[in-house]
Motif scaffolding. Structure first.
Motif, PDB file in Angstrom:
ATOM      1  N   PHE A 127      -6.913  -7.945  12.137  1.00 51.51           N
ATOM      2  CA  PHE A 127      -7.740  -7.862  11.049  1.00 51.51           C
ATOM      3  C   PHE A 127      -8.009  -5.966  10.979  1.00 51.51           C
ATOM      4  CE2 PHE A 127      -9.880 -11.725   9.906  1.00 51.51           C
ATOM      5  CZ  PHE A 127     -10.062 -11.310   9.037  1.00 51.51           C
ATOM      6  N   VAL A 128      -8.195  -5.638  11.949  1.00 49.79           N
ATOM      7  CA  VAL A 128      -8.488  -4.007  12.323  1.00 49.79           C
ATOM      8  C   VAL A 128      -7.236  -3.274  12.197  1.00 49.79           C
ATOM      9  CG1 VAL A 128      -8.800  -2.087  13.361  1.00 49.79           C
ATOM     10  CG2 VAL A 128     -10.674  -4.259  13.093  1.00 49.79           C
ATOM     11  N   ASN A 129      -6.019  -3.676  12.754  1.00 47.34           N
ATOM     12  CA  ASN A 129      -4.851  -3.584  13.530  1.00 47.34           C
ATOM     13  C   ASN A 129      -3.807  -3.596  11.319  1.00 47.34           C
ATOM     14  OD1 ASN A 129      -4.992  -2.643  15.427  1.00 47.34           O
ATOM     15  ND2 ASN A 129      -3.648  -4.431  16.266  1.00 47.34           N
ATOM     16  N   ALA A 130      -4.051  -4.952  10.996  1.00 49.80           N
ATOM     17  CA  ALA A 130      -4.178  -4.481   9.519  1.00 49.80           C
ATOM     18  C   ALA A 130      -4.400  -3.044   8.893  1.00 49.80           C
ATOM     19  CB  ALA A 130      -4.110  -5.870   9.011  1.00 49.80           C
ATOM     20  N   TYR A 131      -5.295  -3.150   8.226  1.00 46.47           N
ATOM     21  CA  TYR A 131      -5.929  -1.773   7.562  1.00 46.47           C
ATOM     22  C   TYR A 131      -5.555  -0.772   8.334  1.00 46.47           C
ATOM     23  CZ  TYR A 131      -9.538   1.446   6.134  1.00 46.47           C
ATOM     24  OH  TYR A 131      -9.988   2.926   5.660  1.00 46.47           O
ATOM     25  N   GLU A 132      -5.828  -0.706   9.363  1.00 50.27           N
ATOM     26  CA  GLU A 132      -5.157   0.976  10.107  1.00 50.27           C
ATOM     27  C   GLU A 132      -4.111   0.584  10.579  1.00 50.27           C
ATOM     28  OE1 GLU A 132      -8.812   1.576  13.453  1.00 50.27           O
ATOM     29  OE2 GLU A 132      -6.768   0.761  14.233  1.00 50.27           O
ATOM     30  N   GLY A 133      -2.921   0.379  10.817  1.00 46.24           N
ATOM     31  CA  GLY A 133      -1.421   0.318   9.956  1.00 46.24           C
ATOM     32  C   GLY A 133      -0.701  -0.054   9.030  1.00 46.24           C
ATOM     33  N   GLU A 134      -2.070   0.032   7.826  1.00 51.36           N
ATOM     34  CA  GLU A 134      -1.265  -0.030   6.151  1.00 51.36           C
ATOM     35  C   GLU A 134      -0.151  -1.058   6.355  1.00 51.36           C
ATOM     36  OE1 GLU A 134      -0.963   3.999   5.706  1.00 51.36           O
ATOM     37  OE2 GLU A 134      -2.710   4.820   5.371  1.00 51.36           O
ATOM     38  N   MET A 135      -0.484  -2.024   6.846  1.00 51.67           N
ATOM     39  CA  MET A 135       0.459  -3.307   6.680  1.00 51.67           C
ATOM     40  C   MET A 135       0.556  -3.435   4.794  1.00 51.67           C
ATOM     41  SD  MET A 135      -0.159  -6.377   9.533  1.00 51.67           S
ATOM     42  CE  MET A 135      -0.043  -5.117  11.200  1.00 51.67           C
ATOM     43  N   ASN A 136       1.864  -3.792   4.500  1.00 52.18           N
ATOM     44  CA  ASN A 136       1.885  -4.172   3.366  1.00 52.18           C
ATOM     45  C   ASN A 136       2.290  -5.798   3.172  1.00 52.18           C
ATOM     46  OD1 ASN A 136       4.520  -6.390   3.549  1.00 52.18           O
ATOM     47  ND2 ASN A 136       5.680  -4.155   3.633  1.00 52.18           N
ATOM     48  N   ALA A 137       1.770  -5.789   1.954  1.00 57.16           N
ATOM     49  CA  ALA A 137       1.345  -7.343   1.569  1.00 57.16           C
ATOM     50  C   ALA A 137       2.624  -7.940   2.190  1.00 57.16           C
ATOM     51  CB  ALA A 137       1.525  -7.838   0.247  1.00 57.16           C
ATOM     52  N   GLU A 138       3.917  -8.324   1.696  1.00 56.18           N
ATOM     53  CA  GLU A 138       4.517  -9.327   2.639  1.00 56.18           C
ATOM     54  C   GLU A 138       4.397  -9.198   4.375  1.00 56.18           C
ATOM     55  OE1 GLU A 138       8.992 -10.301   3.677  1.00 56.18           O
ATOM     56  OE2 GLU A 138       9.124  -8.547   2.161  1.00 56.18           O
ATOM     57  N   THR A 139       4.155  -8.497   5.266  1.00 57.76           N
ATOM     58  CA  THR A 139       3.871  -8.533   6.701  1.00 57.76           C
ATOM     59  C   THR A 139       2.603  -9.121   6.696  1.00 57.76           C
ATOM     60  OG1 THR A 139       4.854  -6.277   7.330  1.00 57.76           O
ATOM     61  CG2 THR A 139       3.601  -7.000   8.625  1.00 57.76           C
ATOM     62  N   MET A 140       1.364  -9.084   6.275  1.00 54.86           N
ATOM     63  CA  MET A 140       0.281  -9.008   5.499  1.00 54.86           C
ATOM     64  C   MET A 140       0.472 -10.978   5.710  1.00 54.86           C
ATOM     65  SD  MET A 140      -2.331  -6.997   4.464  1.00 54.86           S
ATOM     66  CE  MET A 140      -3.139  -5.056   4.954  1.00 54.86           C
ATOM     67  N   ARG A 141       0.795 -11.488   4.610  1.00 57.53           N
ATOM     68  CA  ARG A 141       1.769 -13.082   4.790  1.00 57.53           C
ATOM     69  C   ARG A 141       2.080 -13.896   5.578  1.00 57.53           C
ATOM     70  NH1 ARG A 141       2.138 -10.894  -0.414  1.00 57.53           N
ATOM     71  NH2 ARG A 141       4.816 -10.830  -0.250  1.00 57.53           N
ATOM     72  N   THR A 142       3.001 -12.610   6.287  1.00 57.02           N
ATOM     73  CA  THR A 142       3.731 -13.306   7.827  1.00 57.02           C
ATOM     74  C   THR A 142       2.811 -13.602   8.612  1.00 57.02           C
ATOM     75  OG1 THR A 142       5.535 -11.890   7.067  1.00 57.02           O
ATOM     76  CG2 THR A 142       5.369 -13.432   9.647  1.00 57.02           C
ATOM     77  N   VAL A 143       1.651 -11.913   8.795  1.00 63.88           N
ATOM     78  CA  VAL A 143       0.676 -11.814  10.218  1.00 63.88           C
ATOM     79  C   VAL A 143      -0.160 -13.279   9.992  1.00 63.88           C
ATOM     80  CG1 VAL A 143      -1.022 -11.393  10.736  1.00 63.88           C
ATOM     81  CG2 VAL A 143       0.959  -9.963  10.661  1.00 63.88           C
ATOM     82  N   TYR A 144      -0.341 -13.242   7.990  1.00 68.63           N
ATOM     83  CA  TYR A 144      -1.558 -15.119   8.420  1.00 68.63           C
ATOM     84  C   TYR A 144      -0.826 -16.066   8.615  1.00 68.63           C
ATOM     85  CZ  TYR A 144      -4.290 -17.572   5.482  1.00 68.63           C
ATOM     86  OH  TYR A 144      -5.180 -18.994   5.646  1.00 68.63           O
ATOM     87  N   LYS A 145       0.758 -16.616   8.406  1.00 69.83           N
ATOM     88  CA  LYS A 145       1.125 -17.937   8.281  1.00 69.83           C
ATOM     89  C   LYS A 145       1.087 -18.176  10.511  1.00 69.83           C
ATOM     90  CE  LYS A 145       3.207 -17.859   4.006  1.00 69.83           C
ATOM     91  NZ  LYS A 145       4.204 -18.073   3.436  1.00 69.83           N
ATOM     92  N   ARG A 146       1.583 -16.858  10.517  1.00 70.02           N
ATOM     93  CA  ARG A 146       1.747 -16.812  12.019  1.00 70.02           C
ATOM     94  C   ARG A 146       0.564 -16.777  13.395  1.00 70.02           C
ATOM     95  NH1 ARG A 146       3.863 -11.643  14.714  1.00 70.02           N
ATOM     96  NH2 ARG A 146       4.537 -12.708  17.276  1.00 70.02           N
ATOM     97  N   ILE A 147       0.100 -16.066  12.851  1.00 69.11           N
ATOM     98  CA  ILE A 147      -1.719 -15.776  13.843  1.00 69.11           C
ATOM     99  C   ILE A 147      -2.949 -16.307  13.579  1.00 69.11           C
ATOM    100  CG2 ILE A 147      -3.053 -14.300  14.416  1.00 69.11           C
ATOM    101  CD1 ILE A 147      -0.137 -13.687  15.308  1.00 69.11           C
TER     102      ILE A 147
END
Length: 162
Positions: A127-147
């Motif tokens: 949650f925090v790394n997504a915000y701090e690392g400024e993940m793009n939308a595609e990476t966020m969807r991948t993280v969501y599915k994987r993690i």
């Protein structure tokens, strides 16, 4: 039982004056607490989770000193040693120290999750790394599915990022 607030204070002292690092673990702690409560953890599981969330990155300073890097593999080596010393000095019971140190020593290892506390710690850190690392939308969807596996974690992540 030593309060989480006491451990928070110790962690702030340890990481001072690095405000960004302190803010990081405070945010991970808040997400871990919220997800753990939403998942209905027992009081002991919740305590272990919260302590591990506070201390999950405690090895960064030593990793940077020893290896010139804060890479996750170095954090997993150095973090448990520092956390163990701190928790034992504070009088935390051995069984809790062992589990917290295990979680700290594996919080960047995503394929060996052996409990709900481990899963939630990983989710809270993302949650925090997504915000701090400024993940793009595609990476966020991948993280969501994987993690993400917990219902509360998935719900919050979807509300916040997807």
């Amino acid at each position: 039982m030593i309060s989480v607030e006491t451990i928070l204070r110790e962690a702030v002292i340890y990481d001072s004056p690095d405000v960004s690092r302190i803010n990081h673990f405070l945010k991970v702690y808040a997400f871990a607490k919220m997800i753990g409560q939403g998942e209905g953890l027992s009081a002991k599981e919740q305590y272990i989770l919260e302590v591990a969330a506070v201390l999950h990155d405690i090895g960064i300073k030593e990793s940077e000193r020893k290896y010139g890097s804060c890479d996750g593999k170095y954090q997993e080596i150095e973090g448990p040693v520092i956390a163990r010393e701190m928790l034992e000095r504070l009088g935390v019971e051995k069984e809790i120290v062992e589990r917290v140190c295990f979680l700290i020593g594996h919080h960047h290892t995503y394929d060996q999750v052996d409990g709900i506390d481990y899963q939630i710690l990983i989710e809270a850190d993302f949650f925090v790394n997504a915000y701090e690392g400024e993940m793009n939308a595609e990476t966020m969807r991948t993280v969501y599915k994987r993690i993400f596996r917990t219902e509360m974690g998935k719900k919050l992540f979807t509300e916040m990022y997807l």
